[in-house]
Design a protein around this motif. Structure first.
Motif, PDB file in Angstrom:
ATOM      1  N   ASP A   1      74.139 -28.783 -50.480  1.00  0.00           N
ATOM      2  CA  ASP A   1      74.367 -30.147 -51.327  1.00  0.00           C
ATOM      3  C   ASP A   1      74.776 -30.313 -52.473  1.00  0.00           C
ATOM      4  O   ASP A   1      75.143 -31.132 -53.151  1.00  0.00           O
ATOM      5  N   GLY A   2      75.038 -28.934 -53.156  1.00  0.00           N
ATOM      6  CA  GLY A   2      75.583 -28.666 -54.477  1.00  0.00           C
ATOM      7  C   GLY A   2      74.577 -28.596 -55.720  1.00  0.00           C
ATOM      8  O   GLY A   2      74.881 -28.060 -56.622  1.00  0.00           O
ATOM      9  N   ARG A   3      73.156 -28.644 -55.198  1.00  0.00           N
ATOM     10  CA  ARG A   3      72.343 -28.407 -56.589  1.00  0.00           C
ATOM     11  C   ARG A   3      72.156 -27.045 -56.763  1.00  0.00           C
ATOM     12  O   ARG A   3      72.278 -26.071 -55.688  1.00  0.00           O
ATOM     13  N   ARG A   4      72.028 -26.848 -58.006  1.00  0.00           N
ATOM     14  CA  ARG A   4      72.147 -25.524 -58.485  1.00  0.00           C
ATOM     15  C   ARG A   4      70.871 -24.852 -59.106  1.00  0.00           C
ATOM     16  O   ARG A   4      70.687 -25.929 -59.887  1.00  0.00           O
ATOM     17  N   GLN A   5      70.549 -23.883 -59.077  1.00  0.00           N
ATOM     18  CA  GLN A   5      69.331 -23.182 -59.742  1.00  0.00           C
ATOM     19  C   GLN A   5      69.871 -22.103 -60.577  1.00  0.00           C
ATOM     20  O   GLN A   5      70.384 -20.971 -59.836  1.00  0.00           O
ATOM     21  N   ILE A   6      70.035 -22.024 -61.926  1.00  0.00           N
ATOM     22  CA  ILE A   6      70.209 -20.858 -62.833  1.00  0.00           C
ATOM     23  C   ILE A   6      68.946 -20.147 -62.723  1.00  0.00           C
ATOM     24  O   ILE A   6      67.838 -20.562 -63.196  1.00  0.00           O
ATOM     25  N   ILE A   7      69.024 -18.812 -62.522  1.00  0.00           N
ATOM     26  CA  ILE A   7      67.978 -17.971 -62.267  1.00  0.00           C
ATOM     27  C   ILE A   7      67.888 -17.048 -63.644  1.00  0.00           C
ATOM     28  O   ILE A   7      66.754 -16.475 -63.801  1.00  0.00           O
ATOM     29  N   SER A   8      68.879 -16.759 -64.270  1.00  0.00           N
ATOM     30  CA  SER A   8      68.847 -16.216 -65.428  1.00  0.00           C
ATOM     31  C   SER A   8      70.230 -16.000 -66.138  1.00  0.00           C
ATOM     32  O   SER A   8      71.332 -16.426 -65.950  1.00  0.00           O
ATOM     33  N   PHE A   9      70.124 -15.856 -67.570  1.00  0.00           N
ATOM     34  CA  PHE A   9      71.243 -15.851 -68.388  1.00  0.00           C
ATOM     35  C   PHE A   9      71.453 -14.362 -68.708  1.00  0.00           C
ATOM     36  O   PHE A   9      70.646 -13.531 -68.953  1.00  0.00           O
ATOM     37  N   PHE A  10      73.023 -13.959 -68.709  1.00  0.00           N
ATOM     38  CA  PHE A  10      73.446 -12.732 -69.060  1.00  0.00           C
ATOM     39  C   PHE A  10      74.228 -13.072 -70.476  1.00  0.00           C
ATOM     40  O   PHE A  10      74.788 -13.757 -70.535  1.00  0.00           O
ATOM     41  N   LEU A  11      73.537 -11.889 -71.500  1.00  0.00           N
ATOM     42  CA  LEU A  11      74.196 -11.943 -72.784  1.00  0.00           C
ATOM     43  C   LEU A  11      74.964 -10.466 -72.906  1.00  0.00           C
ATOM     44  O   LEU A  11      74.936  -9.684 -72.226  1.00  0.00           O
ATOM     45  N   PRO A  12      75.751 -10.529 -74.101  1.00  0.00           N
ATOM     46  CA  PRO A  12      76.343  -9.391 -74.393  1.00  0.00           C
ATOM     47  C   PRO A  12      75.519  -8.166 -74.505  1.00  0.00           C
ATOM     48  O   PRO A  12      74.263  -8.304 -74.839  1.00  0.00           O
ATOM     49  N   GLY A  13      75.789  -7.017 -73.496  1.00  0.00           N
ATOM     50  CA  GLY A  13      74.868  -5.893 -73.570  1.00  0.00           C
ATOM     51  C   GLY A  13      73.962  -6.114 -72.102  1.00  0.00           C
ATOM     52  O   GLY A  13      73.458  -4.842 -71.942  1.00  0.00           O
ATOM     53  N   ASP A  14      74.142  -6.845 -71.352  1.00  0.00           N
ATOM     54  CA  ASP A  14      73.471  -6.928 -70.076  1.00  0.00           C
ATOM     55  C   ASP A  14      74.182  -6.558 -68.991  1.00  0.00           C
ATOM     56  O   ASP A  14      75.448  -6.772 -68.862  1.00  0.00           O
ATOM     57  N   LEU A  15      73.513  -5.701 -68.160  1.00  0.00           N
ATOM     58  CA  LEU A  15      74.040  -5.088 -66.950  1.00  0.00           C
ATOM     59  C   LEU A  15      73.591  -6.255 -65.795  1.00  0.00           C
ATOM     60  O   LEU A  15      72.525  -6.605 -65.734  1.00  0.00           O
ATOM     61  N   CYS A  16      74.689  -6.808 -65.119  1.00  0.00           N
ATOM     62  CA  CYS A  16      74.288  -7.725 -64.130  1.00  0.00           C
ATOM     63  C   CYS A  16      73.654  -6.837 -62.906  1.00  0.00           C
ATOM     64  O   CYS A  16      74.688  -6.600 -62.060  1.00  0.00           O
ATOM     65  N   ASP A  17      72.532  -6.736 -62.742  1.00  0.00           N
ATOM     66  CA  ASP A  17      71.883  -6.122 -61.567  1.00  0.00           C
ATOM     67  C   ASP A  17      72.539  -4.726 -61.489  1.00  0.00           C
ATOM     68  O   ASP A  17      73.333  -4.433 -60.632  1.00  0.00           O
TER      69      ASP A  17
END
Length: 252
Positions: free
Chosen positions: A66-82
């Protein structure tokens, strides 16, 4: 240049010049630019590489039908996305930009060779993944137990300290490009509740918000109000016994 990643990894263990050079080479192979609010990778996609944030902010999220979103984490400079994501057959979450983002796509073969040939990088990445897991635990506690003020204050402390760890703060100030809607998506609060909490934090002098910039005049006071304990970020070089050049050699 992945200098933010190198600086962050050296919060865990000191890398050799060869380690740093290998990271720089890996990050230079394929660099891409994204505008704000663009998906970098979507749930259901087949992940073929690891994304390293060089500049800008991004977030990991899940979205309901239905479009509701949950942000699970923030990525900042220097972060590897998984960094382990290429073992998945398909993505079980999405990653999108918050601001314009410059990132490096590191192919799985490159990452595997990097970790096989540079054991200290492998060990530093273990610490990096440990911290990401610890952050997720804290976010779970945030959603389940902390009050609205504690949730927002805790998130502000975390983001400020993470930015400071990679050299992206100026004194007691930092860039904060997160909207109130994004705060709400990350903390499970309504936009009205987020606004009320931010006004309360401002009114008590715990934070100053001017445009996209945050100032925390007394970080210890905000930590106390938010029930924030920095230990889960593991930024005191707990892996110093793995150092490339010994724990006590200056400038190594």
């Amino acid at each position: 240049m992945p200098h933010h990643l190198i600086r962050k990894l050296e919060n865990f263990t000191r890398l050799s010049d060869a380690d740093k050079g290998a990271l720089e080479d890996a990050a230079a192979q394929r660099v891409r630019l994204f505008g704000p609010h663009q998906d970098i990778i979507c749930e259901g996609d087949d992940p073929e590489h690891v994304n390293l944030i060089l500049e800008g902010w991004a977030c990991r999220y899940k979205q309901l039908e239905d479009g509701r979103r949950q942000i699970i984490s923030f990525f900042l400079p220097g972060d590897l996305c998984d960094p382990h994501i290429f073992v998945l057959r398909e993505m079980d979450h999405s990653v999108c930009t918050i601001t314009p983002v410059k990132l490096a796509e590191i192919q799985r073969d490159t990452l595997l060779a990097l970790t096989e040939q540079h054991p200290r990088i492998t060990q530093a990445l273990w610490w990096e993944m440990l911290v990401h897991t610890a952050i997720q635990r804290e976010w779970t506690v945030n959603l389940g137990q902390r009050t609205g003020l504690e949730r927002i204050g805790h998130l502000l402390c975390e983001l400020f300290i993470r930015l400071r760890a990679v050299g992206l703060t100026e004194g007691d100030s930092c860039l904060l490009p997160i909207t109130q809607v994004e705060f709400g998506d990350a903390t499970g609060l309504s936009n009205v509740h987020v606004n009320r909490v931010l006004q309360e934090l401002r009114g008590s002098g715990l934070i100053v918000l001017r445009g996209r910039y945050l100032t925390i005049p007394d970080l210890a006071a905000l930590q106390a109000v938010s029930l924030f304990n920095v230990n889960y970020l593991h930024l005191d070089r707990e892996g110093r016994h793995l150092d490339a050049n010994g724990p006590d050699r200056p400038g190594a």
